[in-house]
Design an enzyme around this catalytic site. Structure first.
Site, PDB file in Angstrom:
ATOM      1  N   ASN A 202       0.865  -1.177   0.000  1.00 19.64           N
ATOM      2  CA  ASN A 202       0.000   0.000   0.000  1.00 19.64           C
ATOM      3  C   ASN A 202       0.906   1.233   0.000  1.00 19.64           C
ATOM      4  OD1 ASN A 202       0.771   0.552   2.728  1.00 19.64           O
ATOM      5  ND2 ASN A 202      -0.905  -0.720   3.503  1.00 19.64           N
ATOM      6  N   LYS A 204       1.548   3.630   2.179  1.00 23.50           N
ATOM      7  CA  LYS A 204       2.375   3.816   3.379  1.00 23.50           C
ATOM      8  C   LYS A 204       3.558   2.851   3.364  1.00 23.50           C
ATOM      9  CE  LYS A 204       1.877   3.837   8.454  1.00 23.50           C
ATOM     10  NZ  LYS A 204       2.548   2.613   8.904  1.00 23.50           N
ATOM     11  N   GLU A 205       3.306   1.598   2.997  1.00 20.78           N
ATOM     12  CA  GLU A 205       4.375   0.588   2.964  1.00 20.78           C
ATOM     13  C   GLU A 205       5.440   0.942   1.929  1.00 20.78           C
ATOM     14  OE1 GLU A 205       1.572  -3.195   4.360  1.00 20.78           O
ATOM     15  OE2 GLU A 205       1.837  -2.737   2.230  1.00 20.78           O
ATOM     16  N   ASP A 273      -5.966  -8.127   2.243  1.00 17.00           N
ATOM     17  CA  ASP A 273      -5.979  -9.576   2.006  1.00 17.00           C
ATOM     18  C   ASP A 273      -6.877  -9.919   0.822  1.00 17.00           C
ATOM     19  OD1 ASP A 273      -4.419  -9.757   4.265  1.00 17.00           O
ATOM     20  OD2 ASP A 273      -6.016 -10.471   5.568  1.00 17.00           O
TER      21      ASP A 273
END
Length: 326
Positions: A202, A204-205, A273
């Site tokens: 995502n 942020k990651e 997920d």
């Protein structure tokens, strides 16, 4: 393929999910007073429930979509591991890939819910990397399962099941057998997935994993950053989830930004997920990058309309996809 042919083809796939499997535990209750001991709500318990979480939730999504999920993980020999095996059996999921070790603790995330409000979460876990013997067992187990599957998901929650050595050996083996690989990454192993086909962080990651900052609202900036990230990470494609901004994919010489669909958002738990599950099935079917992004984006939004971590409903996704592709 037509929409119906795509969805019917889901049933023919076996999907190997390697990573951190856990239990999602729920205590549902009502709050009618504040504790006299401290200024906190008192939850009167009405119902308890346990579900498969982490890589297990991905497996439930894969199953709900009609494909056959095969989990490969290392858990403890504790009572929680027994609960986990029982959950797998109760959901008619294969247990052949689950390795039990006395050195591990089975991860449990306990959520206390008052109505639809999430009051508190209690985590019981360990995140130290698996030892050499456990790693060898994981790699050998994965190698025994890969030839019977059409796609491999690395489901990484930084709980220690995956490390650089196991990732590299499993990726190399999957490549030898022409089995595509997709990654749902976390911080610790973020740069260890060289050679995988589709890398799904995502926003942020991606920013934290590569220690970069950029304006995700600027499409040209986004294109440049993702193209550079592909080179830095050594992956074949990146599928970036952007929350309310939708999704962005750079894969197989195609670049697409798909806007988010307006939803009544109740709970974002487990949406990632669902996205990786749908993307993996699409990858296994060799669908186009645009189809991967569109279907996954739809599914990720749909599950946010439900409370708690729940798998995507295949027929609801089919109906939504048909509605959006008339």
């Amino acid at each position: 393929m037509t929409v119906n042919q795509i969805f019917d083809s889901f049933d023919n796939l076996r999907v190997l999910i390697i990573g951190d499997v856990m239990i999602d535990s729920y205590i549902f209750g009502k709050v009618e007073r504040i504790s006299p001991e401290a200024p906190i709500p008192v939850v009167n318990v009405k119902r308890k429930e346990i579900r498969l979480g982490g890589a297990g939730n991905v497996a439930m999504n894969i199953k709900s979509l009609g494909a056959t999920p095969v989990l490969c993980s290392v858990v403890g020999t504790d009572p929680e591991a027994k609960d986990l095996i029982e959950l797998l059996n109760n959901n008619t999921l294969p247990v052949e890939g689950i390795i039990q070790s006395p050195n591990r603790v089975t991860t449990v995330k306990q959520r206390i819910m008052a109505g639809s409000q999430h009051v508190v979460r209690i985590d019981s876990e360990m995140d130290t990397p698996i030892n050499a013997d456990e790693r060898t067992s994981l790699i050998e187990k994965a190698k025994s399962l890969i030839p019977s599957c059409q796609v491999v998901i690395f489901e990484d929650y930084d709980k220690g099941v995956l490390d650089q050595q196991s990732i590299q050996q499993i990726v190399a083996f999957a490549k030898q057998h022409n089995i595509p690989t997709i990654v749902d990454p976390k911080k610790r192993n973020f740069t260890h997935y060289q050679g995988t086909d589709l890398f799904k962080p995502n926003l942020k990651e991606l920013k934290e994993g590569l220690k970069i900052d950029f304006n995700a609202d600027n499409l040209e900036d986004l294109k440049k950053v993702v193209a550079e990230a592909k080179k830095t990470l050594g992956v074949n494609g990146i599928f970036l989830t952007l929350s309310e901004r939708g999704v962005f994919i750079d894969f197989q010489n195609e670049v697409h930004h798909i806007a988010a669909h307006l939803r009544s958002i109740t709970d974002v738990s487990g949406a990632g997920d669902t996205v990786v599950s749908i993307a993996a099935i699409c990858l296994g079917l060799k669908l186009s990058p645009k189809a991967i992004a569109e279907l996954s984006n739809l599914g990720g939004g749909l599950v946010c309309e439900y409370v708690g971590v729940v798998p995507i409903e295949k027929e609801k996704l089919r109906a939504e996809y048909q509605k959006n592709n008339k």
